[in-house]
Design a protein around this motif. Structure first.
Motif, short mmCIF file in Angstrom:
data_model
loop_
_atom_site.label_atom_id
_atom_site.label_comp_id
_atom_site.label_asym_id
_atom_site.label_seq_id
_atom_site.Cartn_x
_atom_site.Cartn_y
_atom_site.Cartn_z
N HIS A 73 0.99 -1.09 0.15
CA HIS A 73 -0.13 -0.08 0.19
C HIS A 73 0.73 1.08 -0.15
O HIS A 73 0.37 2.50 -0.25
CB HIS A 73 -0.92 0.14 1.28
N ALA A 128 -1.36 2.59 5.46
CA ALA A 128 -2.34 1.74 4.99
C ALA A 128 -3.75 2.16 5.76
O ALA A 128 -4.84 2.37 4.89
CB ALA A 128 -2.16 0.39 5.50
N SER A 132 -6.73 4.05 3.62
CA SER A 132 -8.00 3.14 3.49
C SER A 132 -8.92 4.17 3.87
O SER A 132 -10.23 3.80 3.42
CB SER A 132 -7.61 1.87 4.40
#
Length: 391
Positions: A73, A128, A132
């Motif tokens: 990511h 991450a 997200s």
């Protein structure tokens, strides 16, 4: 460990996820999984025994897969504008510089001798979690383009350095092990790049899909676990092995099919096991016995925000600066590895997690203002494009 116990672990992970993802709460699912582990582990009812070797091993698989997904990511710097890249790197450097005296001050005040560890924790960000949380919004505005390299660099710096600061007495040995893992990851990147550029990777994926062999996933797991074995042999945390492998795959470009498979394997099974195990291994009762560790956790969280708002002086919006302070992977890794090595003081692992949860809670609150900044910048860019077309 029986199938019944495994079913209970996954069931409580689902229950924790259901609690924290309600609209009024809206926190990362790992918080719920950790919470259920705490409730049923050493702190709570003692139903889950985190010292069982099978439980530990399954959790370690979850840990290394979790770090692999986190590595994939991390955005590639090659795709970023030079100005945005320089700005992001400069802001990450500012945070790191401010983190050093804060880490030293906290270490001396609480008498733990972990100034370097605290500095790394304060410096870190969770790319991450941030990406997200903002996944449904356009990230093409200037604030986002400059934030991405900032949090990516914080991740890429903190995770390799963490094993070194945890064992300063074995710095050379740990550094050599870390360098060996990084070297293997570089070789992996070169090989993958060659296969992609020459079309071999695409042909292999097509053949694997046609034969329904899922070979991309199998080979990826072999590589991850081999790097994990190297980490264990050299005395380095498996978190670096997973993260380095993820960086190599992400830099080349992780195939969507592999990303879905790895996400399913990690988030569907092993990551929940890891977080429930980690929560079960924490003994928060030690915070009552050592109340100064509660203050340490609170001040560590406050120090993270203090360091991360410094880039406001360079023009970064305050809400986005606060968002970059969110940390989860590095504190979890520090608490897990620190406990395994026996280098943390009683209750210090819980203090590290408390600081992380504080950053998660605060950044959850500022998520809505950040979304407004993103939408405003996106609308401004759209307006400029329309005006340019008309002229």
């Amino acid at each position: 460990m029986s199938f019944f116990q495994l079913a209970i672990i996954l069931a409580v992970a689902i229950a924790g996820t259901a609690v924290v993802t309600r609209r009024r709460v809206s926190m990362p699912v790992v918080v719920g999984e950790l919470g259920m582990g705490v409730l049923l582990g050493a702190t709570g009812f003692g139903i889950l025994d985190a010292n069982r070797e099978e439980f530990k091993f399954l959790a370690e698989i979850g840990f290394i897969l979790l770090m692999f997904v986190a590595g994939t990511h991390v955005p590639s710097f090659a795709t970023l504008d030079k100005h945005d890249l320089k700005t992001g790197i400069f802001r990450a450097f500012l945070v790191a510089v401010v983190s050093v005296p804060l880490g030293v001050a906290l270490s001396k005040f609480f008498g733990t001798g972990h100034s370097a560890l605290y500095a790394v924790l304060i410096t870190s960000s969770s790319a991450a979690l941030i990406l997200s949380a903002l996944g449904n919004y356009p990230l093409d505005g200037p604030s986002m383009r400059q934030m991405i390299p900032q949090i990516a660099l914080a991740d890429a710096f903190s995770i390799p350095v963490l094993p070194l600061v945890l064992r300063p007495d074995k710095l050379l040995h740990t550094a050599l092990g870390a360098l060996a893992i990084i070297a293997c990851a570089v070789v992996l990147y070169v090989v993958l790049k060659y296969l992609v550029n020459n079309g071999y990777e695409q042909r292999f994926r097509t053949w694997s899909k046609a034969k329904e062999m899922v070979l991309e996933l199998r080979i990826s797991l072999v590589i991850i676990f081999l790097l994990g074995a190297l980490a264990q042999t050299t005395g380095v945390s498996v978190m670096l092995a997973g993260f380095a492998a993820g960086l190599a795959v992400g830099a080349v470009g992780e195939p969507k099919r592999l990303a879905k498979q790895m996400f399913t394997l990690s988030e569907g099974l092993f990551a929940p096991i890891f977080f429930v195990w980690f929560g079960a291994s924490l003994n928060l009762r030690q915070l009552v016995e050592h109340p100064h560790m509660i203050i340490l956790g609170i001040t560590l969280g406050a120090a993270a925000f203090l360091a991360h708002i410094v880039p406001v002086l360079t023009g970064q919006p305050l809400t986005i600066a606060l968002m970059t302070a969110v940390e989860m992977g590095v504190p979890v890794a520090a608490a897990t590895t620190g406990n395994q090595l026996g280098v943390l003081h009683p209750g210090e692992d819980a203090a590290l997690m408390l600081s992380a949860l504080i950053t998660v809670a605060v950044t959850t609150v500022v998520a809505t203002p950040v979304e407004r900044v993103i939408q405003r910048e996106s609308a401004a860019m759209t307006s400029k494009k329309v005006t340019h077309k008309r002229t």
